[in-house]
Design a protein around this motif. Structure first.
Motif: not given
Lengths: 170, 196
Positions: A108-133
């Motif tokens: 469960l710790t691993l699963l939470a960590e994996l998704d925290d990393r996804t969230a962090a990387s997605a956060y970093d991508a938000v400002g770089a893209v527009t529209g459907p992306a």
């Protein structure tokens, strides 16, 4: 393989007419690299949980959900990058897991960590893209944050600690 | 929250050997230090989004305050979530300084982040002196309050998402994070309502 449609894969995300600038390609490729690792990690968690019987039932459900979701996001990102004539990064043959899923709590710790990393990387991508992306990464951030929170709650973390004030950012 | 640079979270899972183009990717994911605190002159679309977001956060806080007065037993959970909304408001104000004055006024009002000025947990039941007359502090009343807050969080999450899709690259990440936060709050409240 059959794909299960969710909000992580808006129909227009893979539109072949999409154009992405270099920053967008870099951000989406970085998120894709995280997703390759998350697919691997979620599969490892599921495999480790498989023989643990009733005690691991809830965690197995979360691992299966995470595996499916990370695969869908991976495929959606690849579609977006290919649609923009970019070259999506391939998965590594194996990854070093941040937590070894040797027990139900560790999985469960691993699963939470994996998704925290996804969230962090997605956060970093938000400002770089527009529209459907942008829709794709914004929804990926929210869904990853939700899965991470559920993994923490299932692992017995108190609700006040399981929830993050700014998912992806802190 | 302003303290950035959490490389471990942003790094791809440790890669075996020195991998191909992945070295470049790790570099890209690590460049979070370039995130700006927002321009002094926000774009009109960001100003509108920030104002709408601030209103939403204020309304959510008011909803939590009302629920905690009616249901003191819920204060431990609700106080923590309300504190998140105060932090959300501060984060928006930090990025759109025009809103900073309003946020600092709010921060003064809600001095203690942990909500220590809020009603303290009271498990003595509906007849407790702190419960206002007419408030239904029964289990059903609490479940209904949690459901109402969850619905308000979902509405806020949808509003943040729409704002995020319209915002510039400067404000969009924060709005995306707020959207995720409110979705998580809604999930937590729904779970608490089922358990309650």
């Amino acid at each position: 393989m059959a794909t299960i449609r969710t909000a992580t894969a808006p129909a227009a995300a893979g539109s072949p007419t999409a154009t992405l600038n270099a920053r967008a390609v870099a951000a989406l490729s970085a998120l894709l690299a995280v997703e390759h690792a998350a697919v691997y990690g979620a599969a490892s968690a599921g495999g480790a949980l498989a023989p643990l019987g009733a005690a691991g039932r809830d965690a197995r459900g979360l691992a299966a959900t995470a595996y499916t979701a990370h695969r869908q996001l991976r495929d959606a990102l690849i579609a977006v990058l290919l649609g923009a004539d970019a070259r999506p990064p391939a998965a590594q043959p194996a990854y070093t897991l941040p937590v070894s899923p040797a027990s139900v709590p560790a999985a469960l710790t691993l699963l939470a960590e994996l998704d925290d990393r996804t969230a962090a990387s997605a956060y970093d991508a938000v400002g770089a893209v527009t529209g459907p992306a942008r829709e794709l990464v914004v929804d990926a951030l929210a869904q990853a944050a939700l899965r991470a929170q559920r993994a923490r709650l299932t692992g017995g973390v108190a609700p006040a600690t399981a929830v993050k004030e700014l998912p992806g950012r802190v | 929250m302003g303290a950035r640079g959490v490389p471990s979270r942003r790094a791809v899972l440790a890669l075996p050997a020195a991998g191909l183009a992945t070295a470049g990717l790790v570099t890209v994911t690590g460049c979070t230090g370039s995130r700006t605190d927002g321009p002094a002159e926000p774009a009109p679309v960001d100003l509108a989004a920030a104002r709408a977001t601030a209103r939403t956060e204020h309304d959510l806080m008011a909803g939590y305050d009302a629920a905690m007065i009616r249901h003191p037993a819920l204060a431990p959970l609700l106080g923590g979530l309300r504190a998140h909304h105060a932090q959300h408001l501060a984060a928006v104000a930090a990025q759109v300084p025009v809103l900073a004055a309003a946020a600092s006024a709010e921060a003064t009002r809600s001095a203690a982040p942990g909500g220590s000025t809020k009603p303290t947990p009271d498990v003595s039941g509906p007849t407790a002196t702190g419960t206002p007359p007419g408030a239904d502090d029964s289990p059903a009343g609490r479940a209904s309050a949690l459901a109402e807050l969850a619905a308000a969080e979902r509405t806020a999450a949808d509003a943040h998402r729409a704002s995020c899709l319209a915002a510039t690259s400067g404000l969009a990440p924060l709005l995306a994070s707020l959207r995720a936060a409110e979705s998580c709050h809604a999930d937590l409240l729904s779970i608490a309502g089922l358990a309650g």
